[in-house]
Write a protein that holds these residues in place. Structure first.
Motif, mmCIF file in Angstrom:
data_model
loop_
_atom_site.group_PDB
_atom_site.id
_atom_site.type_symbol
_atom_site.label_atom_id
_atom_site.label_comp_id
_atom_site.label_asym_id
_atom_site.label_seq_id
_atom_site.Cartn_x
_atom_site.Cartn_y
_atom_site.Cartn_z
ATOM 1 N N ARG A 172 8.717 21.505 -34.732
ATOM 2 C CA ARG A 172 8.166 21.502 -33.382
ATOM 3 C C ARG A 172 6.643 21.367 -33.485
ATOM 4 O O ARG A 172 5.988 22.183 -34.135
ATOM 5 C CB ARG A 172 8.547 22.776 -32.634
ATOM 6 C CG ARG A 172 10.053 22.880 -32.400
ATOM 7 C CD ARG A 172 10.415 23.930 -31.388
ATOM 8 N NE ARG A 172 11.841 23.959 -31.120
ATOM 9 C CZ ARG A 172 12.437 24.784 -30.251
ATOM 10 N NH1 ARG A 172 11.703 25.657 -29.573
ATOM 11 N NH2 ARG A 172 13.739 24.744 -30.068
ATOM 12 N N SER A 173 6.103 20.337 -32.845
ATOM 13 C CA SER A 173 4.686 20.021 -32.972
ATOM 14 C C SER A 173 3.894 20.508 -31.756
ATOM 15 O O SER A 173 4.363 20.416 -30.627
ATOM 16 C CB SER A 173 4.504 18.511 -33.146
ATOM 17 O OG SER A 173 5.226 18.054 -34.281
ATOM 18 N N TYR A 174 2.692 21.007 -32.021
ATOM 19 C CA TYR A 174 1.838 21.573 -30.964
ATOM 20 C C TYR A 174 0.458 20.938 -31.012
ATOM 21 O O TYR A 174 -0.069 20.631 -32.078
ATOM 22 C CB TYR A 174 1.700 23.087 -31.150
ATOM 23 C CG TYR A 174 2.998 23.849 -30.986
ATOM 24 C CD1 TYR A 174 3.318 24.459 -29.774
ATOM 25 C CD2 TYR A 174 3.900 23.965 -32.048
ATOM 26 C CE1 TYR A 174 4.509 25.166 -29.622
ATOM 27 C CE2 TYR A 174 5.090 24.661 -31.903
ATOM 28 C CZ TYR A 174 5.390 25.258 -30.692
ATOM 29 O OH TYR A 174 6.567 25.950 -30.547
ATOM 30 N N ALA A 175 -0.143 20.798 -29.833
ATOM 31 C CA ALA A 175 -1.477 20.208 -29.747
ATOM 32 C C ALA A 175 -2.565 21.172 -30.200
ATOM 33 O O ALA A 175 -3.619 20.759 -30.672
ATOM 34 C CB ALA A 175 -1.759 19.750 -28.319
ATOM 35 N N ALA A 176 -2.335 22.486 -30.065
ATOM 36 C CA ALA A 176 -3.353 23.481 -30.419
ATOM 37 C C ALA A 176 -2.718 24.636 -31.180
ATOM 38 O O ALA A 176 -1.601 25.070 -30.870
ATOM 39 C CB ALA A 176 -4.051 23.994 -29.164
ATOM 40 N N ALA A 177 -3.439 25.167 -32.171
ATOM 41 C CA ALA A 177 -2.937 26.247 -33.014
ATOM 42 C C ALA A 177 -2.584 27.508 -32.232
ATOM 43 O O ALA A 177 -1.557 28.147 -32.521
ATOM 44 C CB ALA A 177 -3.957 26.564 -34.109
ATOM 45 N N PRO A 178 -3.389 27.942 -31.244
ATOM 46 C CA PRO A 178 -3.019 29.150 -30.493
ATOM 47 C C PRO A 178 -1.656 29.047 -29.812
ATOM 48 O O PRO A 178 -0.926 30.045 -29.712
ATOM 49 C CB PRO A 178 -4.155 29.267 -29.457
ATOM 50 C CG PRO A 178 -5.322 28.616 -30.110
ATOM 51 C CD PRO A 178 -4.735 27.459 -30.866
ATOM 52 N N ASP A 179 -1.296 27.846 -29.355
ATOM 53 C CA ASP A 179 0.018 27.662 -28.733
ATOM 54 C C ASP A 179 1.138 27.855 -29.759
ATOM 55 O O ASP A 179 2.194 28.422 -29.443
ATOM 56 C CB ASP A 179 0.124 26.264 -28.119
ATOM 57 C CG ASP A 179 -0.865 26.055 -26.980
ATOM 58 O OD1 ASP A 179 -1.260 27.056 -26.357
ATOM 59 O OD2 ASP A 179 -1.245 24.898 -26.727
ATOM 60 N N THR A 180 0.892 27.373 -30.982
ATOM 61 C CA THR A 180 1.874 27.550 -32.057
ATOM 62 C C THR A 180 2.106 29.025 -32.322
ATOM 63 O O THR A 180 3.248 29.492 -32.442
ATOM 64 C CB THR A 180 1.397 26.867 -33.355
ATOM 65 O OG1 THR A 180 0.843 25.598 -33.050
ATOM 66 C CG2 THR A 180 2.529 26.723 -34.346
ATOM 67 N N MET A 181 1.007 29.787 -32.430
ATOM 68 C CA MET A 181 1.108 31.209 -32.745
ATOM 69 C C MET A 181 1.784 31.990 -31.613
ATOM 70 O O MET A 181 2.549 32.925 -31.847
ATOM 71 C CB MET A 181 -0.285 31.787 -33.018
ATOM 72 C CG MET A 181 -1.012 31.126 -34.167
ATOM 73 S SD MET A 181 -0.051 31.129 -35.704
ATOM 74 C CE MET A 181 -0.247 29.424 -36.204
ATOM 75 N N SER A 182 1.511 31.581 -30.396
ATOM 76 C CA SER A 182 2.134 32.245 -29.251
ATOM 77 C C SER A 182 3.642 32.044 -29.264
ATOM 78 O O SER A 182 4.415 32.999 -29.072
ATOM 79 C CB SER A 182 1.543 31.697 -27.950
ATOM 80 O OG SER A 182 2.163 32.271 -26.826
ATOM 81 N N ASP A 183 4.086 30.815 -29.511
ATOM 82 C CA ASP A 183 5.519 30.543 -29.568
ATOM 83 C C ASP A 183 6.172 31.261 -30.747
ATOM 84 O O ASP A 183 7.325 31.701 -30.659
ATOM 85 C CB ASP A 183 5.767 29.032 -29.670
ATOM 86 C CG ASP A 183 5.917 28.393 -28.288
ATOM 87 O OD1 ASP A 183 5.570 29.052 -27.295
ATOM 88 O OD2 ASP A 183 6.386 27.239 -28.212
ATOM 89 N N LEU A 184 5.442 31.395 -31.851
ATOM 90 C CA LEU A 184 5.960 32.137 -33.001
ATOM 91 C C LEU A 184 6.159 33.603 -32.624
ATOM 92 O O LEU A 184 7.211 34.195 -32.895
ATOM 93 C CB LEU A 184 4.995 32.018 -34.178
ATOM 94 C CG LEU A 184 5.302 32.907 -35.393
ATOM 95 C CD1 LEU A 184 6.659 32.551 -36.004
ATOM 96 C CD2 LEU A 184 4.193 32.768 -36.432
#
Length: 266
Positions: A172-184
């Protein structure tokens, strides 16, 4: 009499042909160094959402390791720096289109990118690292351990390429790192893969229930890409980096952001 007139006309024709040929031939493009010097600014693209490398502070000011490096190099080149924000997925395309002069935003040096762009010598080194939830019971030591799992990565990043190269991982690809961490943190992905230095910074400053996982893969070399065909600019940029390394300026920036010298290969 006629012979002299004919010769004169031949000479005129030859001169006209030479003039037309000169117009038809493309003028040699000025080196990027000349353009930057004439403009008085170095246009630097960065993501702006990738702490601690480049991000916006609460007052809107741009900050980070890459930002400090960009300002240092621009000063060494005798110009000011102009920052241009771009989403990671389109940042290399923007460089190809000439929207800016360089990218200083953790661009990994790899053969595919070197076919399209020239690169400076590396200015920072890191490794890919997994990030997982604090309550994660499973142990992921390699990417193979994530087969059948959901893995969050940066859109268009080398980490996305690494993850997609392993069959069985749902990437799953994200435009910004904070969004990745939030989904994690909320369980939408099972793990995240990103830069080890960025991961350490996020884990130190984030209140999310996440923790560092295993380092996976080889050491990554980060460089500064620019359009091919600019040998003078490449030489000047590399000389500026070498001088900054020799006098300790790069080390000082590293210590400021990471507490260790990341400008040298481990």
């Amino acid at each position: 009499m006629h012979k002299r007139v004919f010769s004169f006309k031949l000479a005129q024709g030859a001169l006209l042909a030479l003039a037309m040929a000169a117009v038809a031939l493309p003028a040699s493009a000025a080196d990027l160094l000349d353009k930057v010097k004439a403009r008085g600014t170095l246009k630097v693209a960065l993501e702006g959402t990738y702490p601690p490398f480049n991000y916006r502070e609460k007052d809107g000011q741009i900050a980070g390791y890459d930002v400090d490096v960009a300002r240092l190099l621009a000063a060494r080149l005798g110009v000011k720096v102009e920052f241009v924000s771009s989403e990671w997925a389109s940042i290399l395309a923007g460089l190809s289109a000439g929207k800016y002069d360089v990218i200083i935003s953790q661009v990994g040096i790899n053969p595919k990118r070197e076919q399209a762009f020239d690169f400076s010598t590396p200015y920072i080194y890191s490794m890919p690292q997994l990030i997982v939830r604090k309550d994660e019971k499973a142990v992921y030591k390699t990417l193979d351990d994530l087969k059948g799992k959901k893995l969050g990565v940066g859109q268009g990043s080398v980490y996305e390429q690494q993850a997609k190269a392993v069959p069985g991982i749902e990437v799953r690809s994200y435009a910004a790192a904070p969004d990745t961490m939030s989904d994690l943190a909320f369980g939408r992905v099972d793990a995240a893969l990103n830069d080890s230095l960025m991961s350490a910074y996020l884990l130190k400053n984030s209140k999310l229930p996440i923790k560092a996982g295993a380092q996976v893969g080889a050491v990554e070399r980060m460089g500064i890409p620019f359009q091919k065909g600019n040998p003078q600019f490449k030489q000047a940029l590399n000389q500026a980096l070498a001088a900054a390394a020799a006098d300790g300026s790069l080390k000082a920036i590293s210590l400021k952001w990471f507490g260790t010298d990341v400008s040298k290969a481990p």
